[in-house]
Enzyme design. Structure first.
Site, PDB file in Angstrom:
ATOM      1  N   ARG A 232     110.589  77.027  50.993  1.00  0.00           N
ATOM      2  CA  ARG A 232     109.561  76.255  50.310  1.00  0.00           C
ATOM      3  C   ARG A 232     108.204  76.861  50.636  1.00  0.00           C
ATOM      4  NH1 ARG A 232     112.906  74.819  47.434  1.00  0.00           N
ATOM      5  NH2 ARG A 232     113.579  72.704  46.848  1.00  0.00           N
ATOM      6  N   GLU A 261     103.246  76.776  42.240  1.00  0.00           N
ATOM      7  CA  GLU A 261     104.108  77.547  41.348  1.00  0.00           C
ATOM      8  C   GLU A 261     103.950  77.071  39.907  1.00  0.00           C
ATOM      9  OE1 GLU A 261     108.141  77.494  42.813  1.00  0.00           O
ATOM     10  OE2 GLU A 261     107.557  78.316  44.753  1.00  0.00           O
ATOM     11  N   HIS A 280     110.652  82.560  42.359  1.00  0.00           N
ATOM     12  CA  HIS A 280     111.586  81.494  42.731  1.00  0.00           C
ATOM     13  C   HIS A 280     112.986  81.769  42.169  1.00  0.00           C
ATOM     14  CE1 HIS A 280     111.383  77.127  44.284  1.00  0.00           C
ATOM     15  NE2 HIS A 280     112.637  77.546  44.358  1.00  0.00           N
TER      16      HIS A 280
END
Length: 315
Positions: A232, A261, A280
């Protein structure tokens, strides 16, 4: 039939399975629904299948008076106010285990790409900057084989990284809230940072791990070490990391997750050569994403029918 909200298209034919037993309100855009839209669509639903881009807070939960279950298509659930939802009698389900190996693969990809300057080398060729065939000091990187890897968080993904590290004959040290019966040496966080050639962040995000890797911690790392984060983004203080990369406190980083993000286009990370960036992609394999869809839909249906979900979040 159950009345459900689904906030993303899913791989495979799992929405077809849901459609046999549920009336589906599907958000078809790849962008997450705006909060007011989400509140409007969830208020009459029996269940919701969401992803990590949808923030399910107290306000949203309060308007969803009929909601029995929130199934998240993710291993993390920090985007949901889980404690409040559970207090309101809502079941929370998630998709752990299935993405473990894919994420561990990506972590090792980031290790190799960072240490051996793979992405940087690719850019050199594409920009037409490879002008000399070969010489002894051209684009020297660091070896991975036999080095010390420090794993922060020894959960499923941490253990999967450990298994891969053993294949590279690495010395493995780890830090976790509790000790585990693994073939690795337990160290406190400061000693791990001082010792490791590669520091791997594989902890979950919570009030204790937010900005766990801050300026003080980064200054403890070796100048020839690398930070890898596919967990994270908010576990790492991004401003401090940019400072560390710019001023040479550490050799480089490999990042699959970020504090915000998508990563803002004006982020200073984009212009740094000593960091490898991926958007990601931890669970982004065909096999894993389809399996996640299967688990998320089955979790939802089982909970709606009053049966035990495959994976339920409990406190």
């Amino acid at each position: 039939m159950f009345n459900i909200l689904v906030t993303k298209e899913l791989p495979g034919d799992w929405l077809g399975l849901l459609g046999k037993e549920c009336k589906i309100d599907l958000w078809k855009d790849v962008y997450p629904p705006p909060k007011q839209c989400l509140m409007q669509h969830i208020k009459d639903k029996d269940g919701a299948l969401v992803t990590l881009t949808e923030k399910i807070d107290k306000e949203i939960i309060d308007v969803a008076s009929k909601l029995k279950v929130i199934s998240t298509y993710s291993v993390g659930y920090d985007h949901i106010d889980v404690r409040y939802a559970i207090s309101k009698g809502i079941i929370i389900t998630y998709t752990p285990e299935v993405l473990t190996e894919a994420t561990a693969d990506l972590i090792f990809g980031l290790i190799l790409a960072s240490a051996r300057r793979i992405a940087e080398g690719d850019r050199v060729i594409r920009k037409g900057q490879w002008n000399t065939p070969w010489y002894p000091t051209f684009m020297l990187g660091r070896e991975v084989f036999g080095k010390t890897i420090g794993i922060i968080g020894m959960g499923r993904i941490g253990k999967a990284v450990l298994r891969r590290a053993k294949g590279f004959s690495m010395r493995v040290v780890y830090y976790s809230r509790e000790r585990h019966n693994v073939d690795a040496e337990y160290l406190n966080l400061d000693e791990l940072l001082k010792t490791s050639d590669f520091v791997i962040v594989s902890a979950e995000l919570n009030e204790l791990t937010y900005h766990m890797i801050n300026e003080d911690k980064l200054r403890l790392m070796k100048k020839d070490s690398f930070l890898i984060n596919a967990s994270r983004g908010k576990i790492v203080d991004e401003k401090a990391l940019i400072k560390a990369l710019t001023e040479g406190w550490i050799a480089g980083a490999g990042l699959d997750v970020f504090e915000n993000e998508p990563l803002p286009r004006d982020s200073k990370l984009v212009n740094l050569e000593n960091v490898v960036l991926t958007p990601h992609l931890g669970s982004a394999t065909v096999e894993t994403r389809e399996r996640m869809a299967e688990i998320a839909t089955k979790n939802l249906l089982l909970a709606l029918k009053g049966e035990k979900p495959i994976y339920e979040v409990r406190f």
